[in-house]
Design a protein around this motif. Structure first.
Motif, PDB file in Angstrom:
ATOM      1  N   GLY A   9       0.454  -6.495  -9.382  1.00 36.04           N
ATOM      2  CA  GLY A   9       0.371  -5.385 -10.322  1.00 36.04           C
ATOM      3  C   GLY A   9      -0.520  -4.249  -9.862  1.00 36.04           C
ATOM      4  N   ASP A  10      -1.344  -4.475  -8.840  1.00 39.15           N
ATOM      5  CA  ASP A  10      -2.206  -3.409  -8.321  1.00 39.15           C
ATOM      6  C   ASP A  10      -1.359  -2.341  -7.635  1.00 39.15           C
ATOM      7  N   THR A  11      -1.782  -1.092  -7.762  1.00 37.84           N
ATOM      8  CA  THR A  11      -1.141   0.008  -7.055  1.00 37.84           C
ATOM      9  C   THR A  11      -1.941   0.286  -5.800  1.00 37.84           C
ATOM     10  N   ARG A  27       2.588   5.447  -2.192  1.00 37.83           N
ATOM     11  CA  ARG A  27       1.990   4.622  -3.242  1.00 37.83           C
ATOM     12  C   ARG A  27       3.033   3.621  -3.737  1.00 37.83           C
ATOM     13  N   CYS A  28       2.646   2.344  -3.792  1.00 38.98           N
ATOM     14  CA  CYS A  28       3.557   1.302  -4.242  1.00 38.98           C
ATOM     15  C   CYS A  28       2.778   0.267  -5.055  1.00 38.98           C
ATOM     16  N   ARG A  29       3.517  -0.630  -5.687  1.00 43.96           N
ATOM     17  CA  ARG A  29       2.923  -1.655  -6.543  1.00 43.96           C
ATOM     18  C   ARG A  29       3.167  -3.029  -5.934  1.00 43.96           C
ATOM     19  N   VAL A  45       5.852  -5.622  -1.802  1.00 44.02           N
ATOM     20  CA  VAL A  45       5.579  -4.409  -2.565  1.00 44.02           C
ATOM     21  C   VAL A  45       6.879  -3.693  -2.905  1.00 44.02           C
ATOM     22  N   ASP A  48       8.480   2.986  -6.512  1.00 46.64           N
ATOM     23  CA  ASP A  48       9.174   3.326  -7.752  1.00 46.64           C
ATOM     24  C   ASP A  48      10.576   3.858  -7.493  1.00 46.64           C
ATOM     25  N   SER A  66      -6.658   3.274  -1.640  1.00 42.74           N
ATOM     26  CA  SER A  66      -6.148   2.317  -2.619  1.00 42.74           C
ATOM     27  C   SER A  66      -7.228   2.035  -3.657  1.00 42.74           C
TER      28      SER A  66
END
Length: 94
Positions: A9-11, A27-29, A45, A48, A66
């Motif tokens: 769940g961290d970005t 940027r990804c999750r 990962v 979006d 990050s």
């Protein structure tokens, strides 16, 4: 280096050069934490704008950009979270 520094769940932000274009979103999750490969922590990962997941290692993450990093105490607690199987809830018919 064998313990994950990030949690599901961290970005995170990937280092330059790992995406196809320079203008691409970096940027990804984190979708999941994979088993270690020769001492390197691996993550799955998802961006979006994409409908698939990528596999990266801890070395691919830009730690300076990050923002969400799990504390070592939180990582230690998640390692010993316990089994999903509750032995006390199993009933044996005789």
């Amino acid at each position: 280096m064998g313990r994950p520094n990030y949690k599901v769940g961290d970005t995170i932000v990937l280092k330059s050069g790992l995406t196809r274009t320079a203008k691409a979103e970096k940027r990804c999750r984190i979708a999941s934490i994979l088993p270690n490969d020769h001492g390197h922590v691996q993550y799955r990962v998802r961006f979006d704008a994409e409908n698939f997941e990528r596999r990266i290692t801890e070395a691919d993450i830009d730690t300076g950009k990050s923002p969400c990093e799990a504390s070592p105490e939180a990582v230690a607690k998640s390692d010993g979270a316990g089994s999903w199987l509750k032995l006390s809830s199993i009933r044996i018919g005789k």
